[in-house]
Each structure stands twice: as C-alpha cells, then as structure tokens.
Enzyme design. Sequence first.
Site, short mmCIF file in Angstrom:
data_model
loop_
_atom_site.label_atom_id
_atom_site.label_comp_id
_atom_site.label_asym_id
_atom_site.label_seq_id
_atom_site.Cartn_x
_atom_site.Cartn_y
_atom_site.Cartn_z
N CYS A 1 -5.35 -9.45 3.28
CA CYS A 1 -6.43 -8.56 3.75
C CYS A 1 -7.73 -9.29 4.12
O CYS A 1 -8.21 -9.14 5.24
CB CYS A 1 -6.73 -7.51 2.68
SG CYS A 1 -5.37 -6.36 2.50
N LYS B 1 -2.95 -15.33 -5.34
CA LYS B 1 -3.68 -15.13 -6.60
C LYS B 1 -2.62 -14.93 -7.68
O LYS B 1 -1.42 -14.92 -7.35
CB LYS B 1 -4.63 -13.93 -6.51
CG LYS B 1 -3.95 -12.58 -6.32
CD LYS B 1 -4.98 -11.46 -6.28
CE LYS B 1 -4.31 -10.10 -6.14
NZ LYS B 1 -5.25 -9.00 -6.07
N VAL C 1 0.83 -1.21 0.00
CA VAL C 1 0.00 0.00 0.00
C VAL C 1 0.87 1.26 0.00
O VAL C 1 0.68 2.17 -0.81
CB VAL C 1 -0.95 -0.01 1.23
CG1 VAL C 1 -1.64 1.33 1.39
CG2 VAL C 1 -1.98 -1.12 1.07
N ASN D 1 -14.48 -5.29 2.42
CA ASN D 1 -13.71 -6.53 2.30
C ASN D 1 -14.51 -7.73 2.79
O ASN D 1 -14.43 -8.82 2.23
CB ASN D 1 -12.38 -6.40 3.06
CG ASN D 1 -11.29 -5.80 2.18
OD1 ASN D 1 -11.54 -5.48 1.02
ND2 ASN D 1 -10.10 -5.64 2.72
N PHE E 1 -15.97 -11.12 -8.48
CA PHE E 1 -15.87 -11.88 -7.23
C PHE E 1 -16.89 -13.01 -7.13
O PHE E 1 -17.45 -13.28 -6.07
CB PHE E 1 -15.93 -10.94 -6.01
CG PHE E 1 -14.56 -10.42 -5.67
CD1 PHE E 1 -13.93 -9.54 -6.52
CD2 PHE E 1 -13.89 -10.85 -4.55
CE1 PHE E 1 -12.66 -9.10 -6.28
CE2 PHE E 1 -12.60 -10.42 -4.29
CZ PHE E 1 -11.99 -9.54 -5.16
C1 UDX Z 1 -1.20 -2.45 4.41
C2 UDX Z 1 -1.75 -1.96 5.73
O1 UDX Z 1 -2.24 -0.69 5.44
C3 UDX Z 1 -2.83 -2.85 6.30
O2 UDX Z 1 -3.45 -2.29 7.43
C4 UDX Z 1 -3.88 -3.08 5.25
O3 UDX Z 1 -4.88 -3.91 5.75
C5 UDX Z 1 -3.23 -3.72 4.05
O4 UDX Z 1 -2.24 -2.88 3.57
P1 UDX Z 1 0.71 -3.80 3.35
O5 UDX Z 1 1.02 -2.61 2.52
O6 UDX Z 1 0.20 -5.03 2.70
O7 UDX Z 1 -0.30 -3.40 4.57
O8 UDX Z 1 1.94 -4.14 4.30
P2 UDX Z 1 3.35 -4.74 3.95
O9 UDX Z 1 3.47 -5.01 2.49
O10 UDX Z 1 3.57 -5.80 4.94
O11 UDX Z 1 4.34 -3.53 4.26
C6 UDX Z 1 4.41 -2.84 5.44
C7 UDX Z 1 5.70 -2.04 5.49
O12 UDX Z 1 5.69 -1.26 6.69
C8 UDX Z 1 6.96 -2.90 5.52
O13 UDX Z 1 7.87 -2.45 4.54
C9 UDX Z 1 7.50 -2.71 6.94
O14 UDX Z 1 8.93 -2.75 6.99
C10 UDX Z 1 6.97 -1.32 7.27
N1 UDX Z 1 6.81 -1.06 8.70
C11 UDX Z 1 6.18 -1.96 9.49
C12 UDX Z 1 7.28 0.14 9.21
O15 UDX Z 1 7.87 0.94 8.50
N2 UDX Z 1 7.05 0.39 10.53
C13 UDX Z 1 6.43 -0.48 11.36
O16 UDX Z 1 6.28 -0.21 12.55
C14 UDX Z 1 5.96 -1.70 10.82
C1 UDX Z 2 -8.33 -7.19 -1.40
C2 UDX Z 2 -9.48 -6.25 -1.85
O1 UDX Z 2 -9.95 -6.67 -3.13
C3 UDX Z 2 -8.98 -4.82 -1.91
O2 UDX Z 2 -10.03 -3.94 -2.29
C4 UDX Z 2 -8.48 -4.50 -0.53
O3 UDX Z 2 -8.10 -3.19 -0.39
C5 UDX Z 2 -7.33 -5.42 -0.16
O4 UDX Z 2 -7.83 -6.74 -0.17
P1 UDX Z 2 -6.24 -8.37 -2.50
O5 UDX Z 2 -5.90 -8.89 -1.14
O6 UDX Z 2 -5.16 -7.81 -3.36
O7 UDX Z 2 -7.34 -7.21 -2.40
O8 UDX Z 2 -6.91 -9.58 -3.27
P2 UDX Z 2 -8.26 -9.84 -4.09
O9 UDX Z 2 -8.04 -9.56 -5.52
O10 UDX Z 2 -9.40 -9.20 -3.43
O11 UDX Z 2 -8.38 -11.43 -3.91
C6 UDX Z 2 -8.59 -12.00 -2.62
C7 UDX Z 2 -8.71 -13.49 -2.71
O12 UDX Z 2 -9.95 -13.85 -3.35
C8 UDX Z 2 -7.61 -14.18 -3.51
O13 UDX Z 2 -7.24 -15.36 -2.87
C9 UDX Z 2 -8.28 -14.45 -4.85
O14 UDX Z 2 -7.71 -15.53 -5.56
C10 UDX Z 2 -9.69 -14.75 -4.41
N1 UDX Z 2 -10.70 -14.56 -5.47
C11 UDX Z 2 -10.95 -13.31 -5.95
C12 UDX Z 2 -11.44 -15.64 -5.93
O15 UDX Z 2 -11.24 -16.78 -5.48
N2 UDX Z 2 -12.41 -15.43 -6.88
C13 UDX Z 2 -12.68 -14.20 -7.38
O16 UDX Z 2 -13.61 -14.08 -8.22
C14 UDX Z 2 -11.93 -13.09 -6.91
#
Ligand code: UDX
Ligand code: UDX
Length: 433
Positions: free
Chosen positions: A257, A318, A14, A205, A246
């Site tokens: 997520c 996925k 993100v 979600n 979906f």
């Molecule tokens: C995000 C979050 O906003 C979560 O709440 C949301 O549900 C999904 O998206 P994501 O971007 O997937 O999480 O996280 P990730 O790819 O694990 O990266 C998090 C980053 O934050 C890492 O690079 C980690 O090193 C960094 N981090 C973590 C910090 O800089 N400070 C911290 O205290 C913890």
């Molecule tokens: C999800 C939400 O879509 C996004 O809006 C949110 O902010 C973060 O979480 P992501 O985790 O990237 O995104 O995955 P997504 O594309 O939603 O897929 C989630 C899971 O559902 C995967 O395991 C995927 O394979 C599965 N899926 C999705 C299915 O099995 N069938 C479908 O038709 C769509």
Amino acid sequence: MSGVKVGVVGAGYVGLTTAVCLAERGLDTACVDLDAAKVDRLNAGDPVIDEPGLPLLLRSGLAARKLCFDTDYAALADCDVVFVCVPTPSGADGAADLRAVESAVDTLGRVLTAPAVVALKSTVPVGTTRRMAARLRDRGLSVASIPEFLRESHAIYDFRNPDRVVIGSETPRAAALLRQVYGVGSQRTFEMSPESAELAKYASNAFLAVKLSYANSLARLCAHAGADIADVTRCMGADVRIGGHFLQPGPGWGGSCLPKDTAALLHAGRDAGVDLPEVAAARTTNDVQAERIASTLQRLLPDALPDARITALGLTFKANTTDVRDSPALRVCGGLTAAGAQVSGYDPRLGSIDPATLHRCGVVGVDDPYVATKGANAIVVLTEWSQFRDLDWPSIAEQAPGAVVLDTRNLLSRDAIAGTGLRYLGNGTVGGY
Ligand code: UDX
Ligand code: UDX
C-alpha cells in the site's frame, strides 16, 4: 440485521477480511474472486493467507452457512451491497491502474438488482467513485467510497475495532445501509463526499510514509550526532500532537500500500498542478535506505562487499505476515547481491514465500537461522520478527566469529549480543550506523 445480504469482490487481504468479519456479524455474505483455485481452497476452509484470527472466522462462517465463495458474479445477484476489494496497482507512470475496479463495477452493473449499493474499498483516485456511479445510474444502482484502513497482520482486529469508518456517498440511502452493515457508533463514522473519502485514504497513507521517512532520516542523524533514536522518538511520541506510532526506524517502508499510494497521490497532484514535495521527499528518503545499509556494510567489512557472506534475517515486508510485496528486506538483499555479496535469507515464514521472488533478488533461502548465519561476515536484521531476539546468539557467534550484526529494526538486545564477539550496530543508536 436479518435480511441484508452483502457481497465482496476480491478475496485478498482486504476482501477476505471484510467477508469473514461481515459473516461474523451475522450477515449473509457471498464473496467472488476470479481465482478458481483460491475459491476452492476458501470453500474448503483453507484461509490461503496468513492473518491472525482468519482461519477460525472462515471456518465458522462456512459452517454457519453465512459465508460462501464463488468465481461467478451471479452469486452476488441478490446482494443489497457489494464491496469491491480488487487491487489497484501502480501503473508505469505511478497512476493507479483501475482496470480491475472498472471491470468489477461493469460486471456488477449487469448482475445486481436496483437499488443495490456498490461500495468501493479498493484505494482509488479522487473522482473514481463518481465516475463509476455515472456508469451505473441508469440501472438504479448507487456507488459509494468506503476506504479500508486495515493493516496486514492486524486486519481482523482493525475491522472489529476501527479508528474510523469513512463513508463517501452522495446517496443518503447508501450511507444509511453502509452504517447499518458496519454497525459502528456515530462517533467513529465519518460521512463525507466521495472525493473527500477517496483523498482521505491517500492522505493517511502518505502521512504515515512521511512520518516513517522522517524517523529514518532522524536515525541517520542520531548515529552521526551520538544520540539515540529511541530516546528521541520516545520524547516526540509523548507529545499527543505527534503520537508515538510509526516512528520506529527500519530498512525503509514497503508493502502493498504505502509505496503505490504515495506514487498515486503524487501522480494525482501532478495532474491537478499541485506539488506535494513532502510526499516526494518521503519517497526519495525511502529509496536510499537500501543503499545506506549497503554502504555501511561496505565500510565495516574488512574484505569489502564483493564475495562477502551476508545473512538476511527476515524477508517479509513486516513481521507476522507472509507478504513480500514491495518488501524493504528484499530491496536490501537485491542491492547487496548486485554489489557482489552472497546473500542467504532466513524468515520464520520462508515456506510461504515464492522461491522465484527470492531468486530474482539473488537470495538463497535457508530454513534454519543457525545454518543461514553459519560463516556469515554480516547478519542484517531486516524484519522485526520477535523470535530473532530469542535466537542462541552465543552459538551464532561461534559459527560466525567476528561477524557484524546490523540491526535495522533495533530489535535485538545489545546486551544479548555484547560479549559474544559479534559486533552489534543499531539503527540510529550510539555506536550504531
Ligand atoms: C486491496 C485493494 O483494495 C487495494 O486497492 C488497496 O490499496 C489494498 O487492498 P489487497 O486486498 O491487498 O488489495 O489485494 P490482494 O491481496 O492482491 O487480493 C486481490 C484479490 O482480488 C485476489 O484474490 C484476486 O484474485 C482478486 N481479483 C483481482 C479479482 O477477483 N478480480 C480482479 O479483476 C482482480
Ligand atoms: C498500511 C496502512 O498502515 C493501513 O492503514 C493501510 O490501509 C494499508 O497500508 P500495511 O501495508 O499492512 O498497512 O503496513 P504497515 O503496518 O502500515 O507498515 C508499512 C511499512 O512501514 C512496513 O514496511 C513496516 O515495516 C514499516 N514500518 C511501520 C516501519 O518501518 N516503522 C514503523 O514504526 C511502522
């Protein structure tokens, strides 16, 4: 938008997407992450994660000096707005673990200058934004909720073309600044209280999870009823009140997520004395998907599961990502190895998957699909990588004579498999499982 300086905390899926896209919009963007090795790689133009379009935006942002990465929060000192994008994983009881968010907010409280805005993009339980705002009020800083809806593997596209930008703020100035930074038309900008914004993210979600579990249950019924899930969902999806997305059945839903957000929503409901049985049921349905695949194989394989040689095609949660966090594919593999099967796994991005993760599920990673499928009793398609369609299935059939092909994603063409001697079963299809 000259003069506005933005910051990001957390360079993950993100945060990094947010940072490169804001820099692309011409904003001076500083991104802080506690992982020094990651920061060094990002400053050298290495995107670290696999996301279409990311390498180009990262390198052009760095070259234009619009983007920089640091481990020190001091780099954010003169920011007008800082997006907090740190993880909020599930705790043991399902509640979101907010330690990283709290620590980021407290540190920002020490370095930012009033009237900067802290914008929470991390998915946080209802009430968190207001609680964080109370912590920073004395310093003249405001806190808003701006939940993120981007999908991995489409993250840059989603940032540039959002369905909606949700701004939960009690401070008109903060809302105006966030509107300006995003530059999205008013029709797609939804302003509301922080509580509504926080809940909107969980609600979205969880709804996706409910929809997916419903599709997976329907697929099961289709297989028993002699119906075809593709026809059923095509018909459902044509109704604009339902929508066609979906509804694709699979081995269960996963990723970083949907599992944690459904758990956190249920936990919040319990705290408030509100049951959410639909969400609980979606999780229950999801929990039995791996078992459903294992019991199908148990039934189909003449020598039963123990000692069967099974090939998993696809390991990521996925397609088009290297992410295996809470991957349904690995859940299935873990169940099969626990039942005594020997599981080899191929994934187009195998090289980016931590071998220790595969080891924990008992999967032997093989970096060639033909070697991985050689001598298999069953081949299970678990991730919808399009290149699996183009494999040389007659050659695979020669090397794995009579093998069962269980296509959990309904990805392959039945016709391409027919006649090779392999036994094809789709998910929720006539003659399937
Ligand atoms: C995000 C979050 O906003 C979560 O709440 C949301 O549900 C999904 O998206 P994501 O971007 O997937 O999480 O996280 P990730 O790819 O694990 O990266 C998090 C980053 O934050 C890492 O690079 C980690 O090193 C960094 N981090 C973590 C910090 O800089 N400070 C911290 O205290 C913890
Ligand atoms: C999800 C939400 O879509 C996004 O809006 C949110 O902010 C973060 O979480 P992501 O985790 O990237 O995104 O995955 P997504 O594309 O939603 O897929 C989630 C899971 O559902 C995967 O395991 C995927 O394979 C599965 N899926 C999705 C299915 O099995 N069938 C479908 O038709 C769509």
